[in-house]
Scaffold this motif. Sequence first.
Motif, PDB file in Angstrom:
ATOM      1  N   GLU A  27       0.656  10.035  -1.553  1.00  0.00           N
ATOM      2  CA  GLU A  27      -0.339  10.335  -0.511  1.00  0.00           C
ATOM      3  C   GLU A  27       0.177   9.970   0.875  1.00  0.00           C
ATOM      4  N   VAL A  28       0.815   8.810   0.980  1.00  0.00           N
ATOM      5  CA  VAL A  28       1.349   8.356   2.268  1.00  0.00           C
ATOM      6  C   VAL A  28       2.428   9.329   2.746  1.00  0.00           C
TER       7      VAL A  28
ATOM      8  N   THR B 115       2.416   1.651  -3.465  1.00  0.00           N
ATOM      9  CA  THR B 115       1.434   2.011  -4.484  1.00  0.00           C
ATOM     10  C   THR B 115       0.937   3.452  -4.310  1.00  0.00           C
ATOM     11  N   ASN B 116       0.826   3.889  -3.070  1.00  0.00           N
ATOM     12  CA  ASN B 116       0.271   5.214  -2.765  1.00  0.00           C
ATOM     13  C   ASN B 116       1.326   6.126  -2.147  1.00  0.00           C
ATOM     14  N   ARG B 117       2.531   6.030  -2.641  1.00  0.00           N
ATOM     15  CA  ARG B 117       3.677   6.711  -2.033  1.00  0.00           C
ATOM     16  C   ARG B 117       3.454   8.211  -1.826  1.00  0.00           C
TER      17      ARG B 117
ATOM     18  N   TYR C  33       0.834  -1.203   0.000  1.00  0.00           N
ATOM     19  CA  TYR C  33       0.000   0.000   0.000  1.00  0.00           C
ATOM     20  C   TYR C  33       0.871   1.256   0.000  1.00  0.00           C
TER      21      TYR C  33
END
Length: 94
Positions: free
Chosen positions: A37-38, A33-35, A30
């Motif tokens: 936003e994270v 994939t969502n670097r 996760y």
Amino acid sequence: MDYVKAQYPSKFIQGLFDLTEEQINVALAYIETNRAEVEAEYQQILKEAEELQQYYQEQNCELVARIAAQPPKPGTEAAWEKLRAAKAKRESKT
């Protein structure tokens, strides 16, 4: 996220948080994939944590100074003297 950014092994992170292998793999996938936003949320959390730390340091400054100025509790004088001596020895080495 601190551990991921510091490149700790996934097995270490898994053990630290008592996660199953599947849970750590899903979490790391996760993040990857969502670097963006994270990372943005992580930076916001770090900023808020710093602001909170600064706030509480300011709020507790007087209290900490008052506590530090108090004499040692009865029966702990020898321990405090040992700590003072160790601190003085450590500071003289620097």
